[in-house]
Design a protein around this motif. Structure first.
Motif, PDB file in Angstrom:
ATOM      1  N   ARG A 159     -31.445   1.541 -12.595  1.00  0.00           N
ATOM      2  CA  ARG A 159     -29.804   2.032 -11.749  1.00  0.00           C
ATOM      3  C   ARG A 159     -28.358   2.073 -12.391  1.00  0.00           C
ATOM      4  O   ARG A 159     -27.695   2.741 -11.629  1.00  0.00           O
ATOM      5  N   VAL A 160     -28.396   1.121 -13.398  1.00  0.00           N
ATOM      6  CA  VAL A 160     -27.281   1.092 -13.660  1.00  0.00           C
ATOM      7  C   VAL A 160     -27.056   0.546 -14.745  1.00  0.00           C
ATOM      8  O   VAL A 160     -27.775   0.095 -15.691  1.00  0.00           O
ATOM      9  N   PHE A 161     -25.868   1.004 -15.199  1.00  0.00           N
ATOM     10  CA  PHE A 161     -25.749   1.726 -16.656  1.00  0.00           C
ATOM     11  C   PHE A 161     -24.518   0.712 -17.234  1.00  0.00           C
ATOM     12  O   PHE A 161     -23.651   1.570 -16.315  1.00  0.00           O
ATOM     13  N   GLU A 214     -20.122  -5.947  -2.913  1.00  0.00           N
ATOM     14  CA  GLU A 214     -20.080  -4.781  -2.179  1.00  0.00           C
ATOM     15  C   GLU A 214     -20.655  -3.349  -3.180  1.00  0.00           C
ATOM     16  O   GLU A 214     -20.706  -2.520  -2.876  1.00  0.00           O
ATOM     17  N   ILE A 215     -20.138  -3.393  -4.610  1.00  0.00           N
ATOM     18  CA  ILE A 215     -20.482  -2.023  -5.148  1.00  0.00           C
ATOM     19  C   ILE A 215     -22.113  -2.236  -4.752  1.00  0.00           C
ATOM     20  O   ILE A 215     -22.309  -0.494  -4.325  1.00  0.00           O
ATOM     21  N   ALA A 216     -22.948  -2.759  -5.023  1.00  0.00           N
ATOM     22  CA  ALA A 216     -24.308  -2.925  -5.070  1.00  0.00           C
ATOM     23  C   ALA A 216     -24.380  -1.872  -3.221  1.00  0.00           C
ATOM     24  O   ALA A 216     -25.404  -0.980  -2.843  1.00  0.00           O
ATOM     25  N   ALA A 217     -23.843  -2.045  -1.864  1.00  0.00           N
ATOM     26  CA  ALA A 217     -23.958  -1.565  -1.011  1.00  0.00           C
ATOM     27  C   ALA A 217     -23.689   0.088  -0.805  1.00  0.00           C
ATOM     28  O   ALA A 217     -24.140   0.356  -0.264  1.00  0.00           O
ATOM     29  N   ILE A 218     -22.158  -0.301  -1.645  1.00  0.00           N
ATOM     30  CA  ILE A 218     -21.959   1.358  -1.845  1.00  0.00           C
ATOM     31  C   ILE A 218     -23.278   2.286  -2.154  1.00  0.00           C
ATOM     32  O   ILE A 218     -23.135   3.100  -1.688  1.00  0.00           O
ATOM     33  N   ALA A 267     -24.031  -6.034 -15.544  1.00  0.00           N
ATOM     34  CA  ALA A 267     -25.569  -6.876 -15.255  1.00  0.00           C
ATOM     35  C   ALA A 267     -25.362  -7.870 -13.346  1.00  0.00           C
ATOM     36  O   ALA A 267     -26.295  -7.900 -13.747  1.00  0.00           O
ATOM     37  N   ARG A 268     -24.470  -7.901 -13.668  1.00  0.00           N
ATOM     38  CA  ARG A 268     -23.514  -8.165 -12.259  1.00  0.00           C
ATOM     39  C   ARG A 268     -24.269  -6.992 -10.871  1.00  0.00           C
ATOM     40  O   ARG A 268     -24.491  -7.605  -9.854  1.00  0.00           O
ATOM     41  N   ILE A 269     -23.951  -6.425 -11.530  1.00  0.00           N
ATOM     42  CA  ILE A 269     -24.289  -5.517  -9.843  1.00  0.00           C
ATOM     43  C   ILE A 269     -25.867  -5.002  -9.925  1.00  0.00           C
ATOM     44  O   ILE A 269     -26.467  -5.015  -9.408  1.00  0.00           O
ATOM     45  N   ALA A 276     -30.698  -6.007  -7.509  1.00  0.00           N
ATOM     46  CA  ALA A 276     -32.120  -6.379  -7.395  1.00  0.00           C
ATOM     47  C   ALA A 276     -32.432  -7.561  -6.462  1.00  0.00           C
ATOM     48  O   ALA A 276     -32.673  -7.533  -5.903  1.00  0.00           O
ATOM     49  N   GLY A 277     -30.845  -7.913  -5.607  1.00  0.00           N
ATOM     50  CA  GLY A 277     -31.266  -8.979  -4.424  1.00  0.00           C
ATOM     51  C   GLY A 277     -31.222 -10.471  -5.622  1.00  0.00           C
ATOM     52  O   GLY A 277     -30.902 -11.139  -4.406  1.00  0.00           O
ATOM     53  N   ALA A 278     -30.832 -10.309  -6.655  1.00  0.00           N
ATOM     54  CA  ALA A 278     -30.837 -11.604  -7.070  1.00  0.00           C
ATOM     55  C   ALA A 278     -29.373 -12.200  -7.545  1.00  0.00           C
ATOM     56  O   ALA A 278     -29.053 -13.436  -8.239  1.00  0.00           O
ATOM     57  N   LEU A 279     -28.797 -11.538  -6.285  1.00  0.00           N
ATOM     58  CA  LEU A 279     -26.876 -12.031  -6.227  1.00  0.00           C
ATOM     59  C   LEU A 279     -26.698 -12.314  -5.214  1.00  0.00           C
ATOM     60  O   LEU A 279     -26.584 -11.459  -4.612  1.00  0.00           O
TER      61      LEU A 279
END
Length: 304
Positions: free
Chosen positions: A119-121, A207-211, A294-296, A301-304
């Motif tokens: 999902r992230v690139f 916040e990016i993950a929530a968007i 990587a942080r996003i 994935a709920g790991a941060l």
């Protein structure tokens, strides 16, 4: 996943377990950087992701096999072997049938990442609208492809050799949201601020993950573009950048360089005119985008 796509076991296992995975493109080391620095940058990018508990999935084509999660040996092969082609989305089936090895562009990498479930690139810069496009209609395939894929793509904007204002207009037309990371200044790849503004910023990977999650819940199938500027202390001096770019454009015009040859010509001119400084900035840009991506991925994935 079809038999036309190879997904490395480590990547498959991480995706099945819901662990974070980060897609990485291969053209940066097959066509974007000189040897042997290209190989080191590719391996360092994977190490950066792993240091944050994220599985790297470098994507490329090996002997006609589109692969999500290249092995170190495969990365070395693509980095150090002559005859590796550059494959955009339209080229993938041709490369597959002909058994070619290829570095994948943003468009091809994004498509393959999505097919595998990543999902992230993270990339250096996405393609955009080229200067003079009102006459040539020269626009990167990246834009149309990303408009159809629900990914999060981290970049430092588009390279400054492109038409940044027209690119931002096209992104809006195509429904691609652009969010700055801790800034509303749109970056110009080599420089932290292109001089153009965007509407929104996000202050954290969470916040990016929530968007991204909200976009998915709303059924919007378009990439969320995260504009992550190079730190100001590591950017190419803006005055030097502007002067050299003007010289490069004039040289391209004088030599009749056009079409797909234009961007490589301009980037090579920048590298030589800045004594390699633009290449160093390119690497700094990529590392920063890999770290943020990587942080996003971890946040999604709920790991941060």
């Amino acid at each position: 996943m079809t038999s036309a796509l190879v997904v490395a076991p480590e990547v498959q296992d991480a995706l099945r377990a819901g662990r974070p995975v980060l897609a990485l493109e291969s053209t940066i080391f097959t066509h974007g950087l000189p040897r042997p620095r290209n190989l080191q940058v590719a391996l360092d990018a994977e190490a950066l992701a792993r240091a944050q508990g994220v599985v790297p999935a470098t994507i490329g084509v090996i002997d006609g096999r589109p692969t999500v999660g290249l092995s170190p040996d495969e990365i070395e092969r693509l980095s150090m072997t002559d005859g590796v082609v550059k494959a955009s989305l339209r080229d993938l089936p041709i490369a597959a049938v002909k058994g070619l090895s290829a570095g994948t562009t943003v468009a091809a990498t994004a498509h393959l990442a999505h097919r595998a479930g990543v999902r992230v690139f993270s990339t250096g810069g996405v393609g955009g609208v080229h200067r003079g496009a009102s006459q040539t209609f020269d626009e990167s395939a990246d834009l149309g492809t990303l408009a159809t894929l629900p990914l999060v793509v981290v970049s430092a904007g588009v390279k400054s050799v492109l038409d940044i204002p027209l690119t931002l207009e096209r992104l809006e037309t195509l429904g691609l949201a652009v969010v700055g990371y801790k800034t509303t200044d749109y970056p110009g790849f080599y420089v932290a601020d292109s001089g153009l503004d965007i509407e929104y910023s996000a202050d954290s990977p969470a916040e990016i993950a929530a968007i991204a999650r909200t976009r998915d819940a709303l059924g919007i199938a378009a990439t969320l573009l995260i504009a992550n500027p190079v730190p100001a202390e590591r950017e190419l001096d803006p005055a030097v950048h502007d002067a050299v770019l003007e010289q490069a454009l004039a040289a391209a015009d004088a030599q009749g360089v056009s079409g797909h040859d234009t961007t490589p010509f301009l980037l090579d001119f920048l590298q030589r005119a800045t004594a390699g400084r633009s290449l160093d900035v390119n690497v700094d840009v990529y590392r920063g985008n890999v770290e943020l991506g990587a942080r996003i991925a971890a946040a999604l994935a709920g790991a941060l």
